[in-house]
Motif scaffolding. Structure first.
Motif, PDB file in Angstrom:
ATOM      1  N   LEU A 179     110.245  80.609  72.393  1.00  0.00           N
ATOM      2  CA  LEU A 179     110.655  81.985  72.654  1.00  0.00           C
ATOM      3  C   LEU A 179     110.395  82.805  71.401  1.00  0.00           C
ATOM      4  O   LEU A 179     110.385  82.280  70.284  1.00  0.00           O
ATOM      5  CB  LEU A 179     112.124  82.059  73.059  1.00  0.00           C
ATOM      6  CG  LEU A 179     113.184  81.650  72.022  1.00  0.00           C
ATOM      7  CD1 LEU A 179     113.665  82.862  71.217  1.00  0.00           C
ATOM      8  CD2 LEU A 179     114.365  80.990  72.698  1.00  0.00           C
ATOM      9  N   ARG A 180     110.157  84.083  71.624  1.00  0.00           N
ATOM     10  CA  ARG A 180     109.919  85.020  70.524  1.00  0.00           C
ATOM     11  C   ARG A 180     110.755  86.252  70.790  1.00  0.00           C
ATOM     12  O   ARG A 180     110.791  86.749  71.918  1.00  0.00           O
ATOM     13  CB  ARG A 180     108.438  85.394  70.486  1.00  0.00           C
ATOM     14  CG  ARG A 180     108.040  86.229  69.279  1.00  0.00           C
ATOM     15  CD  ARG A 180     106.546  86.493  69.315  1.00  0.00           C
ATOM     16  NE  ARG A 180     106.204  87.522  70.290  1.00  0.00           N
ATOM     17  CZ  ARG A 180     105.013  87.666  70.848  1.00  0.00           C
ATOM     18  NH1 ARG A 180     104.043  86.814  70.564  1.00  0.00           N
ATOM     19  NH2 ARG A 180     104.791  88.634  71.704  1.00  0.00           N
ATOM     20  N   PHE A 181     111.461  86.734  69.766  1.00  0.00           N
ATOM     21  CA  PHE A 181     112.359  87.871  69.960  1.00  0.00           C
ATOM     22  C   PHE A 181     112.159  88.865  68.819  1.00  0.00           C
ATOM     23  O   PHE A 181     112.343  88.524  67.650  1.00  0.00           O
ATOM     24  CB  PHE A 181     113.815  87.396  69.996  1.00  0.00           C
ATOM     25  CG  PHE A 181     114.782  88.442  70.478  1.00  0.00           C
ATOM     26  CD1 PHE A 181     114.941  88.694  71.831  1.00  0.00           C
ATOM     27  CD2 PHE A 181     115.526  89.184  69.574  1.00  0.00           C
ATOM     28  CE1 PHE A 181     115.821  89.657  72.283  1.00  0.00           C
ATOM     29  CE2 PHE A 181     116.414  90.165  70.012  1.00  0.00           C
ATOM     30  CZ  PHE A 181     116.565  90.390  71.378  1.00  0.00           C
ATOM     31  N   ASP A 182     111.749  90.086  69.155  1.00  0.00           N
ATOM     32  CA  ASP A 182     111.552  91.152  68.175  1.00  0.00           C
ATOM     33  C   ASP A 182     112.754  92.093  68.214  1.00  0.00           C
ATOM     34  O   ASP A 182     113.238  92.445  69.304  1.00  0.00           O
ATOM     35  CB  ASP A 182     110.280  91.950  68.479  1.00  0.00           C
ATOM     36  CG  ASP A 182     109.038  91.074  68.448  1.00  0.00           C
ATOM     37  OD1 ASP A 182     109.095  89.992  67.838  1.00  0.00           O
ATOM     38  OD2 ASP A 182     108.026  91.470  69.054  1.00  0.00           O
ATOM     39  N   PHE A 183     113.223  92.524  67.041  1.00  0.00           N
ATOM     40  CA  PHE A 183     114.438  93.328  67.009  1.00  0.00           C
ATOM     41  C   PHE A 183     114.412  94.280  65.821  1.00  0.00           C
ATOM     42  O   PHE A 183     113.703  94.066  64.834  1.00  0.00           O
ATOM     43  CB  PHE A 183     115.677  92.429  66.933  1.00  0.00           C
ATOM     44  CG  PHE A 183     115.698  91.502  65.741  1.00  0.00           C
ATOM     45  CD1 PHE A 183     116.398  91.823  64.582  1.00  0.00           C
ATOM     46  CD2 PHE A 183     115.001  90.299  65.771  1.00  0.00           C
ATOM     47  CE1 PHE A 183     116.409  90.970  63.492  1.00  0.00           C
ATOM     48  CE2 PHE A 183     115.004  89.438  64.675  1.00  0.00           C
ATOM     49  CZ  PHE A 183     115.717  89.778  63.543  1.00  0.00           C
ATOM     50  N   THR A 184     115.198  95.340  65.936  1.00  0.00           N
ATOM     51  CA  THR A 184     115.275  96.339  64.867  1.00  0.00           C
ATOM     52  C   THR A 184     116.224  95.845  63.777  1.00  0.00           C
ATOM     53  O   THR A 184     117.363  95.479  64.039  1.00  0.00           O
ATOM     54  CB  THR A 184     115.794  97.682  65.407  1.00  0.00           C
ATOM     55  OG1 THR A 184     117.044  97.471  66.082  1.00  0.00           O
ATOM     56  CG2 THR A 184     114.814  98.283  66.392  1.00  0.00           C
ATOM     57  N   HIS A 185     115.724  95.843  62.555  1.00  0.00           N
ATOM     58  CA  HIS A 185     116.548  95.490  61.391  1.00  0.00           C
ATOM     59  C   HIS A 185     115.796  95.941  60.157  1.00  0.00           C
ATOM     60  O   HIS A 185     114.565  95.953  60.134  1.00  0.00           O
ATOM     61  CB  HIS A 185     116.816  93.989  61.353  1.00  0.00           C
ATOM     62  CG  HIS A 185     117.842  93.569  60.333  1.00  0.00           C
ATOM     63  ND1 HIS A 185     119.078  94.162  60.260  1.00  0.00           N
ATOM     64  CD2 HIS A 185     117.812  92.629  59.345  1.00  0.00           C
ATOM     65  CE1 HIS A 185     119.773  93.592  59.276  1.00  0.00           C
ATOM     66  NE2 HIS A 185     119.035  92.679  58.702  1.00  0.00           N
ATOM     67  N   PHE A 186     116.502  96.304  59.110  1.00  0.00           N
ATOM     68  CA  PHE A 186     115.903  96.998  57.973  1.00  0.00           C
ATOM     69  C   PHE A 186     115.510  96.085  56.820  1.00  0.00           C
ATOM     70  O   PHE A 186     114.964  96.558  55.830  1.00  0.00           O
ATOM     71  CB  PHE A 186     116.880  98.069  57.465  1.00  0.00           C
ATOM     72  CG  PHE A 186     118.300  97.588  57.415  1.00  0.00           C
ATOM     73  CD1 PHE A 186     118.752  96.798  56.392  1.00  0.00           C
ATOM     74  CD2 PHE A 186     119.165  97.914  58.449  1.00  0.00           C
ATOM     75  CE1 PHE A 186     120.057  96.344  56.370  1.00  0.00           C
ATOM     76  CE2 PHE A 186     120.479  97.463  58.435  1.00  0.00           C
ATOM     77  CZ  PHE A 186     120.930  96.673  57.386  1.00  0.00           C
ATOM     78  N   GLU A 187     115.787  94.787  56.900  1.00  0.00           N
ATOM     79  CA  GLU A 187     115.442  93.889  55.808  1.00  0.00           C
ATOM     80  C   GLU A 187     115.270  92.478  56.347  1.00  0.00           C
ATOM     81  O   GLU A 187     115.647  92.180  57.487  1.00  0.00           O
ATOM     82  CB  GLU A 187     116.541  93.910  54.736  1.00  0.00           C
ATOM     83  CG  GLU A 187     117.893  93.441  55.237  1.00  0.00           C
ATOM     84  CD  GLU A 187     118.991  93.574  54.193  1.00  0.00           C
ATOM     85  OE1 GLU A 187     118.668  93.891  53.038  1.00  0.00           O
ATOM     86  OE2 GLU A 187     120.162  93.358  54.544  1.00  0.00           O
ATOM     87  N   ALA A 188     114.690  91.608  55.534  1.00  0.00           N
ATOM     88  CA  ALA A 188     114.517  90.221  55.937  1.00  0.00           C
ATOM     89  C   ALA A 188     115.886  89.584  56.177  1.00  0.00           C
ATOM     90  O   ALA A 188     116.860  89.880  55.485  1.00  0.00           O
ATOM     91  CB  ALA A 188     113.760  89.450  54.855  1.00  0.00           C
ATOM     92  N   VAL A 189     115.955  88.727  57.178  1.00  0.00           N
ATOM     93  CA  VAL A 189     117.194  88.009  57.462  1.00  0.00           C
ATOM     94  C   VAL A 189     117.295  86.858  56.459  1.00  0.00           C
ATOM     95  O   VAL A 189     116.367  86.056  56.326  1.00  0.00           O
ATOM     96  CB  VAL A 189     117.207  87.480  58.907  1.00  0.00           C
ATOM     97  CG1 VAL A 189     118.544  86.812  59.219  1.00  0.00           C
ATOM     98  CG2 VAL A 189     116.931  88.605  59.893  1.00  0.00           C
ATOM     99  N   SER A 190     118.394  86.789  55.753  1.00  0.00           N
ATOM    100  CA  SER A 190     118.547  85.769  54.710  1.00  0.00           C
ATOM    101  C   SER A 190     118.686  84.378  55.316  1.00  0.00           C
ATOM    102  O   SER A 190     119.015  84.229  56.504  1.00  0.00           O
ATOM    103  CB  SER A 190     119.776  86.071  53.857  1.00  0.00           C
ATOM    104  OG  SER A 190     120.968  85.871  54.601  1.00  0.00           O
ATOM    105  N   ASP A 191     118.442  83.361  54.496  1.00  0.00           N
ATOM    106  CA  ASP A 191     118.595  81.980  54.959  1.00  0.00           C
ATOM    107  C   ASP A 191     120.015  81.726  55.449  1.00  0.00           C
ATOM    108  O   ASP A 191     120.227  81.032  56.460  1.00  0.00           O
ATOM    109  CB  ASP A 191     118.244  81.002  53.836  1.00  0.00           C
ATOM    110  CG  ASP A 191     116.753  81.005  53.510  1.00  0.00           C
ATOM    111  OD1 ASP A 191     115.976  81.464  54.361  1.00  0.00           O
ATOM    112  OD2 ASP A 191     116.377  80.560  52.406  1.00  0.00           O
ATOM    113  N   LYS A 192     120.992  82.269  54.728  1.00  0.00           N
ATOM    114  CA  LYS A 192     122.383  82.089  55.128  1.00  0.00           C
ATOM    115  C   LYS A 192     122.652  82.729  56.485  1.00  0.00           C
ATOM    116  O   LYS A 192     123.335  82.151  57.350  1.00  0.00           O
ATOM    117  CB  LYS A 192     123.310  82.696  54.071  1.00  0.00           C
ATOM    118  CG  LYS A 192     124.792  82.480  54.361  1.00  0.00           C
ATOM    119  CD  LYS A 192     125.667  83.089  53.257  1.00  0.00           C
ATOM    120  CE  LYS A 192     127.146  82.899  53.567  1.00  0.00           C
ATOM    121  NZ  LYS A 192     128.009  83.514  52.524  1.00  0.00           N
TER     122      LYS A 192
END
Length: 875
Positions: free
Chosen positions: A594-607
């Motif tokens: 599955l692939r999911f594109d979404f609005t967010h302003f920065e990279a999602v951290s590992d945590k």
């Protein structure tokens, strides 16, 4: 009297509540189910369904303070006292209840009794034929006839196309001669003396297609009064920007710049732009709109980048604008609590955008300055559209920003040429999009078929197979009666269990069978609202009218169901972990991933990724029931079902509920309970566009396969480094430390090499145009070594220009240095090296005293150095 803006807003709401109005909170800036609007831009905009009768209001009298955004006059923001991109509109509304007399009386009484307006300063404009309004203002309210001005349709009649419309009456306030353009200034002048305060719209006609104004059976009232403008009058300040809605922002900015707000009109304008724009961006992001290259996101990016440019004019150290957000929250958070709840997210989004833009702004401005210089030399006044497009496409410069900078310098842009370049880009994108690139002829054929046959029935939500009949067969875009073994085509059935690709879920595969025919379905697509089965005839002959059994590949469907339900869990989890600003902007659901594109302003951290993965798996383990509800769009919205803003929904919709965790509008196929998903594993996360992130993941058996693959890679890496997986990280740390030590030794060696070569190079000094010049080729030095060598040579020169080139085989590096005395005479290392590098198939630049560049054609190195001689000689 002087009141705070909070008090003014509350007094307005309280006053009309005392007159039987229901106070409603401001609607979000993003219109709900109204594709005709990009933003809520007026107090009445959220109530359009009540005005046109499509919906019933909760009460026939309503009052609001509504957030609004308008950017059509953005170039005037900062230059005038009253233009804004974001503003608050105070409004009272009647839906078939009271009409002109009450609306006029209450408006007048509020201003005089609550706001303490001086009666003899109030002026009224009305529509020229509205005798009823004239009589109310004159006889009931007591405004002298000389202060009631009749105006034409452009000024005092509200109408947009056909439908409800009517005359309006505007209340103005005379601020006094000191605000006028002359001692003889009269009402109607464009100056600020007669300030428009409140517009009362009397919706009493229905404008028909035949051009008639038929009286409406139910007359409505729609009023609008800008809080910023009212506050400027009450607080007795010169402009909206001096009110308490803006001054805390201006004062905050003043603490971080040496430019005083009142020092010049240019400086004052910069302050105002920043104060206005940061309000817009803060409130818009608070309502879920992130800066991007599309739609509303593009508007917010444009507004924010305009503010960044004006921040630079005040020499503010960027990123800076994000630091103003708490000030905006303090001013407006009491009324608009969403910005309080999302303050940290808003700050992060703005800071991220500032950093991105700062990285390219200087380079883009340099290019734009060069373009303007070239135009000036050529005697031209229009920046070519292709150049405007390059600035937009490569450097992130909105077209409007380029246009504004051009105007400041007395130039225009070629808008038509820009649009042509944009269309060429879109055409390239369409050409690159091979999937579902159906011809117009094919679509027309399917539309024709749809008009001739009953709508086929989809039974695939509950049945993996069904009995059916062939209605139409298409081959090479033409209707045919039959297909033989080995032939390919498309078929339409009376009913089908095959799901047509939609909402990110790929189409089903399977078979069509009877005793004489075997047909493979390789894909299923929707065309002109018909389900088209892409088929290959394996055996027999398929004809129109044949009866068959339609069977989907159940294994594929099972894996698709797992992945589709997992996207719903992921969507909700992203909101929980990252914030409510997250919205789906695309998805893909296949059997394998599955692939999911979404609005967010920065990279999602590992945590954060770990938390997201863990939360989705917890919901899977809860084995929540997945329920399907078919209902109306209105009921689904009342239930709180998530929907995509850009998606068009029918009146009847399908809602997928996953226990108490998720509720979304969706037409796809899903598992019966979350436990069927088994396991969820994120395989990657990354950015695909500004403000858009993408997560790819696997479930079930594919998730287990992915974990096993990662484990095997870990074992192989450990084996290659002669250690165990448990000690791999420690082994890598030691190797990296050793590599660092070796690199330091190499650097020392290169510096020694650069020192020794520098002594030799100085002896090759030549004189050009009375200037000491060193033009030299060296072998094997990287960029750092080349700079070190240049610095060493420069230290031995009292005056001169140094250009060094290092041949690295497949590429060439250049460095240019100019001593300070020659910089003062106009020699520029950045300009010289840029032209020199172009000869060798490259480019670069830098400061006037030092610059570096690269090239891809080492064979042209001699020609490049010869170009340097020409440039220095020509100065």
């Amino acid at each position: 009297m002087s009141m705070s803006s909070k008090e003014i807003r509350q007094k307005f709401l309280d006053y009309f509540e005392s007159k039987g109005h229901l106070i409603l909170p401001s609607a979000p800036l993003v219109p709900q189910n109204d594709p005709s609007l990009l933003w809520i831009n007026a107090g009445m905009a959220p109530f359009k369904p009540y005005f046109n009768g499509r919906a019933t209001p909760p009460k026939t009298r309503i009052v609001t303070s509504q957030k609004c955004i308008r950017t059509n006059d953005i170039e005037n923001v900062g230059k005038t006292d009253r233009h804004h991109t974001f503003f608050e509109m105070l409004g009272n509304f009647s839906f078939g209840d009271y009409f002109k007399e009450e609306a006029i009386e209450w408006a007048y009484n509020f201003l005089v009794e609550e706001m303490e307006f001086e009666k003899d300063r109030i002026w009224i404009s009305i529509y020229k034929d509205d005798d009823e309004a004239f009589e109310i203002w004159k006889e009931k309210i007591g405004i002298p006839s000389e202060r009631i001005v009749r105006m034409g349709k452009d000024e005092n009649f509200w109408q947009i196309g056909t439908g409800p419309c009517g005359p309006c009456s505007e209340i103005h306030y005379d601020l006094g001669a000191e605000f006028g353009c002359s001692d003889n200034c009269e009402f109607g002048c464009d100056c600020d003396r007669y300030r428009e305060v409140w517009n009362l719209v009397f919706t009493q006609y229905d404008y028909t297609e035949e051009g008639k104004y038929d009286p409406l059976p139910n007359k409505n009232i729609d009023t609008g009064m800008g809080l910023e403008r009212l506050a400027s009058i009450i607080q007795q300040v010169d402009s909206n920007f001096e009110t308490d809605l803006f001054m805390p922002i201006i004062e905050f900015v003043s603490q971080h710049t040496e430019y005083d707000y009142q020092s010049s009109e240019e400086v004052k304008s910069a302050y105002r732009v920043i104060a206005d724009h940061i309000r817009s961006v803060t409130l818009a992001i608070g309502d879920g709109v992130l800066p991007s290259n599309e739609g509303r996101g593009y508007i917010i990016r444009r507004v924010l980048r305009r503010a960044v440019r004006y921040a630079q004019k005040l020499d503010l150290e960027l990123p800076f604008l994000y630091r103003i957000v708490p000030v905006v929250v303090d001013i407006m958070g009491g009324e608009y609590t969403e910005i309080v709840e999302k303050e940290d997210q808003i700050k992060k989004a703005i800071k991220s955008e500032e950093i991105k833009f700062q990285e390219t702004l200087d380079q883009g401005m340099e290019i734009l300055d060069e373009l303007i210089d070239e135009l000036e030399q050529e005697g031209k006044e229009i920046i070519p559209g292709q150049d405007v497009f390059t600035l937009y496409d490569t450097y992130g410069f909105p077209k409007e920003l380029t246009e504004e900078i051009a105007k400041e310098n007395g130039y225009e842009i070629d808008v038509e040429g820009f649009e042509e370049a944009m269309e060429e880009q879109r055409a390239r994108a369409r050409a690159a999009q091979k999937d579902h690139d159906w011809s117009s002829a094919e679509i027309e054929l399917f539309k024709e078929i749809r008009s001739e046959i009953d709508t086929p029935k989809f039974v695939g939500y509950t049945k993996p197979e069904c009995e059916t009949e062939v209605v139409k067969i298409i081959k090479d875009n033409e209707l045919v009666d039959n297909l033989s073994a080995g032939e390919e085509g498309q078929v339409i059935l009376t009913q089908t269990p095959f799901y047509a690709e939609s909402g990110g879920q790929i189409g089903d595969k399977g078979a069509l069978l009877n005793d004489d025919i075997t047909v493979t379905v390789v894909d299923t697509q929707e065309k002109a609202e018909l389900i088209s089965h892409q088929i290959v005839i394996e055996a027999g002959e398929l004809s129109v009218g044949d009866k068959l059994t339609a069977k989907i590949q159940t294994d594929q469907r099972l894996h698709i169901r797992r992945n589709h339900t997992a996207t719903h869990l992921l969507h909700q989890t992203l909101k929980d972990v990252l914030g409510e600003h997250v919205d789906q902007s695309g998805s893909l659901v296949t059997p394998n991933r599955l692939r999911f594109d979404f609005t967010h302003f920065e990279a999602v951290s590992d945590k954060e990724l770990e938390e997201i993965e863990d939360q989705v798996n917890k919901v899977i383990r809860r084995n929540l029931n997945v329920e399907v509800l078919e209902t109306t769009l209105e009921e689904a919205e009342e239930m709180g079902a998530a929907a995509l803003f850009n998606e068009k929904y029918e009146d009847e919709v399908r809602v997928i509920g996953i226990g108490d965790y998720s509720l979304e509008l969706c037409g796809g196929t899903h598992v019966d309970a979350t436990g069927e998903i088994s396991l969820f594993k994120i395989s990657s996360e990354g950015g695909i566009a500004a403000g858009i992130r993408r997560i790819e993941a696997v479930t079930g058996k594919e998730a287990l396969n992915y974990i096993n693959q990662q484990e095997n890679i870990l074992k192989q890496a450990a084996s290659a480094l002669k250690t165990t997986p448990d000690e791999l990280v420690d082994r890598i740390d030691k190797l990296q430390s050793k590599i660092k030590d070796l690199e330091e030794e190499v650097t020392k060696f290169k510096n020694k090499l650069a020192d020794s070569q520098a002594d030799e190079v100085v002896s090759d000094l030549e004189e050009i145009n009375g200037i000491n010049v060193i033009l030299e080729k060296v072998e094997g030095l990287d960029a750092e070594g080349l700079r070190t060598m240049g610095d060493n040579i420069k230290a031995d020169l009292d005056s001169g220009i140094i250009i060094l080139a290092s041949n690295l085989g497949e590429k060439v590096l250049f460095v240019s240095l100019v001593t300070d005395d020659l910089v003062e005479k106009g020699y520029n290392a950045g300009q010289i090296i840029g032209e020199v590098a172009r000869v060798a198939g490259g480019g670069g630049g830098g400061r006037p005293d030092m610059a570096q560049a690269g090239g891809s054609q080492p064979n042209k190195l001699d020609a490049a150095l010869e170009k340097a001689r020409e440039l220095i000689a020509a100065e």
